[in-house]
Design an enzyme around this catalytic site. Structure first.
Site, mmCIF file in Angstrom:
data_model
loop_
_atom_site.group_PDB
_atom_site.id
_atom_site.type_symbol
_atom_site.label_atom_id
_atom_site.label_comp_id
_atom_site.label_asym_id
_atom_site.label_seq_id
_atom_site.Cartn_x
_atom_site.Cartn_y
_atom_site.Cartn_z
ATOM 1 C CG HIS A 79 -1.534 -0.867 1.188
ATOM 2 N ND1 HIS A 79 -2.982 -1.273 1.819
ATOM 3 C CD2 HIS A 79 -2.294 -2.056 0.288
ATOM 4 C CE1 HIS A 79 -4.137 -1.757 1.647
ATOM 5 N NE2 HIS A 79 -3.019 -2.325 0.287
ATOM 6 C CD GLU A 81 -2.708 4.036 3.078
ATOM 7 O OE1 GLU A 81 -3.740 4.029 3.109
ATOM 8 O OE2 GLU A 81 -2.001 3.158 2.114
ATOM 9 C CB CYS A 107 -6.614 -0.887 4.436
ATOM 10 S SG CYS A 107 -5.064 -0.983 4.929
ATOM 11 C CB CYS A 110 -2.707 1.352 6.282
ATOM 12 S SG CYS A 110 -1.474 0.618 4.559
#
Length: 149
Positions: A79, A81, A107, A110
Site C-alpha cells: 500500500h 502508506e 485501511c 496501514c
C-alpha cells in the site's frame, strides 16, 4: 497578486500526482509524509521491488472475487502508506510526529503501521470501506481528517 494553494491543498495535490505511479489495476493511491511543511517521503501502491506488477501478472483479488476492503493479505501490492513509511525507514528518516496526506482513507493494516510509525495526523480524500481503521486511528489519538479541498 499570485494565488497560491494552501499547504494542505499543495500536499494533497502531490499525493494525487504520486498516485499516478501506482501499478494497481483496481485503485491508484498516493501518500506523502510531511514534517514541518517539508516532504520526507512518498509512496504509491504497487508490487514490491523485483516482483511482477498486477498490470502484467493480473489481479489476484479480482480473479478471486475479493471485494475492496477485505482480505488485504491476498494481494501482490504494497500500500501507498506502507511504501511511504518504508521509504523513510530505508533512508533513516524518523517518522515520529509527521503528517500523512493520502488520496484515500487508510485501511486497517496501514492504520496500525501509521500508529506505530508515530504519525500524528492523517488527511485523506477518498473513502475506503474500513471502519476498524478509523476506530484504531481515533483511539490512538491520531487526527483523521477528510480533505474536501
Amino acid at each position: 497578486m499570485v494565488v497560491r494553494p494552501s499547504w494542505e491543498q499543495y500536499f494533497m495535490d502531490i499525493a494525487e500526482l504520486v498516485s499516478s505511479r501506482s501499478t494497481c489495476v483496481r485503485r491508484q493511491i498516493g501518500a506523502v509524509l510531511i514534517r514541518d511543511k517539508q516532504i520526507i517521503s512518498t509512496g504509491y501502491n504497487g508490487a514490491p521491488k523485483g516482483i511482477g506488477h498486477c498490470g502484467d501478472q493480473g489481479c489476484l483479488r479480482t480473479e478471486l472475487g475479493i471485494p475492496s476492503g477485505e482480505r488485504h493479505e491476498i494481494c501482490r501490492g504494497v500500500h501507498a502508506e506502507q511504501n511511504a513509511i518504508i521509504q523513510a525507514a530505508l533512508h533513516g528518516i524518523n517518522t515520529e510526529g509527521t503528517s500523512l496526506f493520502c488520496t484515500h482513507q487508510p485501511c486497517t493494516l496501514c492504520a496500525k503501521l501509521i500508529i506505530n510509525a508515530g504519525v500524528r495526523k492523517v488527511l485523506f480524500q477518498g473513502d475506503y470501506p474500513d471502519t476498524l481503521a478509523k476506530e484504531l486511528l481515533l483511539e490512538a489519538n491520531i487526527s483523521l481528517i477528510r480533505w474536501d479541498g
